[in-house]
Design a protein around this motif. Sequence first.
Motif, mmCIF file in Angstrom:
data_model
loop_
_atom_site.group_PDB
_atom_site.id
_atom_site.type_symbol
_atom_site.label_atom_id
_atom_site.label_comp_id
_atom_site.label_asym_id
_atom_site.label_seq_id
_atom_site.Cartn_x
_atom_site.Cartn_y
_atom_site.Cartn_z
ATOM 1 N N ALA A 188 0.828 -1.209 0.000
ATOM 2 C CA ALA A 188 0.000 0.000 0.000
ATOM 3 C C ALA A 188 0.860 1.256 0.000
ATOM 4 C CB ALA A 188 -0.925 -0.005 1.215
ATOM 5 N N CYS A 189 0.375 2.307 -0.655
ATOM 6 C CA CYS A 189 1.088 3.579 -0.710
ATOM 7 C C CYS A 189 0.697 4.519 0.429
ATOM 8 C CB CYS A 189 0.811 4.268 -2.052
ATOM 9 S SG CYS A 189 1.484 3.391 -3.470
ATOM 10 N N SER A 190 -0.443 4.260 1.058
ATOM 11 C CA SER A 190 -0.906 5.115 2.154
ATOM 12 C C SER A 190 -0.387 4.580 3.491
ATOM 13 C CB SER A 190 -2.434 5.171 2.155
ATOM 14 O OG SER A 190 -2.984 3.863 2.213
ATOM 15 N N ASP A 191 -0.703 5.267 4.551
ATOM 16 C CA ASP A 191 -0.245 4.904 5.891
ATOM 17 C C ASP A 191 -0.892 3.591 6.330
ATOM 18 O OD1 ASP A 191 0.973 5.128 8.422
ATOM 19 O OD2 ASP A 191 -0.870 6.001 9.242
ATOM 20 N N THR A 192 -0.064 2.641 6.755
ATOM 21 C CA THR A 192 -0.552 1.304 7.118
ATOM 22 C C THR A 192 -0.355 1.000 8.600
ATOM 23 O OG1 THR A 192 1.601 0.311 6.550
ATOM 24 C CG2 THR A 192 -0.064 0.427 4.796
ATOM 25 N N PHE A 193 -0.080 2.034 9.407
ATOM 26 C CA PHE A 193 0.180 1.795 10.830
ATOM 27 C C PHE A 193 -1.009 1.119 11.506
ATOM 28 C CE2 PHE A 193 -0.255 3.228 15.256
ATOM 29 C CZ PHE A 193 0.914 2.682 15.789
ATOM 30 N N LEU A 194 -2.204 1.638 11.267
ATOM 31 C CA LEU A 194 -3.396 1.073 11.899
ATOM 32 C C LEU A 194 -3.649 -0.343 11.412
ATOM 33 C CD1 LEU A 194 -5.751 1.565 13.807
ATOM 34 C CD2 LEU A 194 -7.046 2.523 11.887
ATOM 35 N N ASN A 195 -3.407 -0.600 10.112
ATOM 36 C CA ASN A 195 -3.579 -1.951 9.574
ATOM 37 C C ASN A 195 -2.650 -2.943 10.244
ATOM 38 O OD1 ASN A 195 -4.409 0.025 7.287
ATOM 39 N ND2 ASN A 195 -5.289 -1.927 6.655
ATOM 40 N N ASN A 196 -1.387 -2.537 10.429
ATOM 41 C CA ASN A 196 -0.420 -3.429 11.074
ATOM 42 C C ASN A 196 -0.790 -3.701 12.532
ATOM 43 O OD1 ASN A 196 1.610 -4.042 9.039
ATOM 44 N ND2 ASN A 196 2.099 -1.866 9.065
ATOM 45 N N VAL A 197 -1.260 -2.676 13.216
ATOM 46 C CA VAL A 197 -1.666 -2.848 14.618
ATOM 47 C C VAL A 197 -2.815 -3.848 14.718
ATOM 48 C CG1 VAL A 197 -2.729 -1.714 16.607
ATOM 49 C CG2 VAL A 197 -0.853 -0.587 15.390
ATOM 50 N N VAL A 198 -3.838 -3.653 13.869
ATOM 51 C CA VAL A 198 -4.997 -4.546 13.884
ATOM 52 C C VAL A 198 -4.599 -5.961 13.490
ATOM 53 C CG1 VAL A 198 -7.230 -5.032 12.787
ATOM 54 C CG2 VAL A 198 -6.648 -2.697 13.457
ATOM 55 N N MET A 199 -3.743 -6.100 12.465
ATOM 56 C CA MET A 199 -3.344 -7.413 11.983
ATOM 57 C C MET A 199 -2.587 -8.195 13.054
ATOM 58 S SD MET A 199 -1.011 -8.427 8.660
ATOM 59 C CE MET A 199 0.456 -7.634 9.334
ATOM 60 N N TYR A 200 -1.602 -7.558 13.696
ATOM 61 C CA TYR A 200 -0.800 -8.273 14.689
ATOM 62 C C TYR A 200 -1.572 -8.509 15.990
ATOM 63 C CZ TYR A 200 3.259 -7.760 11.693
ATOM 64 O OH TYR A 200 4.128 -7.840 10.629
ATOM 65 N N PHE A 201 -2.433 -7.568 16.356
ATOM 66 C CA PHE A 201 -3.250 -7.767 17.555
ATOM 67 C C PHE A 201 -4.223 -8.923 17.346
ATOM 68 C CE2 PHE A 201 -7.114 -6.912 20.035
ATOM 69 C CZ PHE A 201 -6.564 -6.890 21.314
ATOM 70 N N ALA A 202 -4.852 -8.970 16.148
ATOM 71 C CA ALA A 202 -5.781 -10.054 15.847
ATOM 72 C C ALA A 202 -5.057 -11.396 15.786
ATOM 73 C CB ALA A 202 -6.490 -9.784 14.516
ATOM 74 N N ALA A 203 -3.831 -11.394 15.250
ATOM 75 C CA ALA A 203 -3.054 -12.634 15.186
ATOM 76 C C ALA A 203 -2.724 -13.148 16.583
ATOM 77 C CB ALA A 203 -1.775 -12.403 14.381
ATOM 78 N N MET A 204 -2.338 -12.251 17.468
ATOM 79 C CA MET A 204 -2.016 -12.652 18.839
ATOM 80 C C MET A 204 -3.251 -13.150 19.577
ATOM 81 S SD MET A 204 0.566 -9.571 19.966
ATOM 82 C CE MET A 204 0.556 -10.116 21.670
ATOM 83 N N LEU A 205 -4.392 -12.487 19.358
ATOM 84 C CA LEU A 205 -5.605 -12.837 20.085
ATOM 85 C C LEU A 205 -6.300 -14.060 19.496
ATOM 86 C CD1 LEU A 205 -7.611 -12.005 22.331
ATOM 87 C CD2 LEU A 205 -8.804 -10.629 20.600
ATOM 88 N N LEU A 206 -6.501 -14.050 18.170
ATOM 89 C CA LEU A 206 -7.317 -15.076 17.526
ATOM 90 C C LEU A 206 -6.534 -16.315 17.114
ATOM 91 C CD1 LEU A 206 -9.560 -12.753 15.328
ATOM 92 C CD2 LEU A 206 -10.048 -13.700 17.590
ATOM 93 N N ALA A 207 -5.211 -16.218 17.037
ATOM 94 C CA ALA A 207 -4.392 -17.401 16.769
ATOM 95 C C ALA A 207 -3.672 -17.853 18.041
ATOM 96 C CB ALA A 207 -3.379 -17.117 15.667
ATOM 97 N N GLY A 208 -3.202 -16.882 18.831
ATOM 98 C CA GLY A 208 -2.515 -17.232 20.072
ATOM 99 C C GLY A 208 -3.441 -17.870 21.095
ATOM 100 N N GLY A 209 -4.716 -17.399 21.137
ATOM 101 C CA GLY A 209 -5.690 -17.971 22.069
ATOM 102 C C GLY A 209 -5.948 -19.444 21.812
#
Length: 322
Positions: A188-209
Motif C-alpha cells: 500500500a502507498c498510504s499509511d498502514t500503521f493502523l492496519n499493522n496494529v490490527v493485523m498483529y493484535f488479531a493474530a495474537m488474540l485469535l491465533a494465540g488464544g
Amino acid sequence: MKPANATRMSEFLLLGFSEEPELQPLIFGLFLSMYLITVFGNLLIILAISSESHLHTPMYFFLANLSLVDICFTSTTVPKMLWNIQTQSKVITYAGCITQMYFFIIFSGLDIYLLAVMAYDRFVAICQPLHYMAIMNTRLCGLLVLVSWTTSVLHSLLQTSMVLRLSFCTEVEIPHFFCELNQMIQLACSDTFLNNVVMYFAAMLLAGGPLTGILYSYSKIVSSICRISSAQGKYKAFSTCASHLSVVSLFFCTSLGVYLSSAATQSSHASAVASVMYTVFTPMLNPFIYSLRNNDIKTALKRIIGAPVILGLKVCPRLQGS
C-alpha cells in the motif's frame, strides 16, 4: 509512482513462484495433482463419516467440518493460480483479490479454531471420560462450530474493511501466488500503521488464544495418560488423539515456520514458496494422517471404496451371461 485510490484500482499482478516458461508446466502439474488429492481425499473423509452411523460422534463431526474447511481453504488460492498459469496471465482484478483475501482469512481462521475445538474434545474424552457424552452433547458441538464460523467471518470482515481504506500505486505486483493480507498491506502507498496494529493484535488474540488452548489441553492429556498404570491403557488413550496431534503439529509448525523464516530472510519469494506448506501441503496430508492412523476411518473407507468393486463383480457375470 503516483498513488491511486483503492477504489480506482482495476487489477494486480500475481508473480507466483517463477517466471521461467519451462518451469510453468511442472508447477501446473504439481499443484493440480496436489489440489485434486486434497479435494478427493477430504471428500472421502466426509463421505466416510456421513455414511457410517457409528462415526456420528463429536470427534468425527469436527473432523468432517475440518475436511470441508480444508477443501475450501485450498480452493481459495490454487484454482486461480492454475488458471493464471494455463492462460499465461498474472492478472487478478482488485475485486477478485479482495474476495480471495476475504475467504482465505475465513478458512485459515476456521482451521485454527477447529483444531482447538478438536483438542478440547480429546481433553474431555481422556480426562473426563465418564462425563464425555454429557459435556460434548449435540448442542455444544453445534455451538462450537457456529462460534468458530462467526468469529472467522467477523475477523475477515474487519481485516478486509481495513484493506479497503488503503491506497495502492498503479500496476501493483504481488510477489506471491495469492492475495495475502500481509503482502497487501506492505504494497500500500498510504499509511498502514493502523492496519499493522490490527493485523498483529488479531493474530495474537485469535491465533494465540486457540494455540494456548491446544497446548493446555494436551498438557492435561499427557498428564492423565502418565497416570495410567498399564502400558496397554496408555497406548489406547494416546491412540485416540494421535491423528489430531499430528495434524496440529503439522499445521502450526509449518505456518509458524513460514512467518519466522520470511521475517528472517525478508524475501517475499521465499515466503510464497514456504506458504505452500500450510496452504496446500497440510490440507493434502490431513486425510492420509487420519485414514492411516485411525482404524474406524480406514474401515469406513474400505467399505466405500470396496462397494463399487463388489457391485461391479456382481454385475459383470450377469452381463457376460446375457
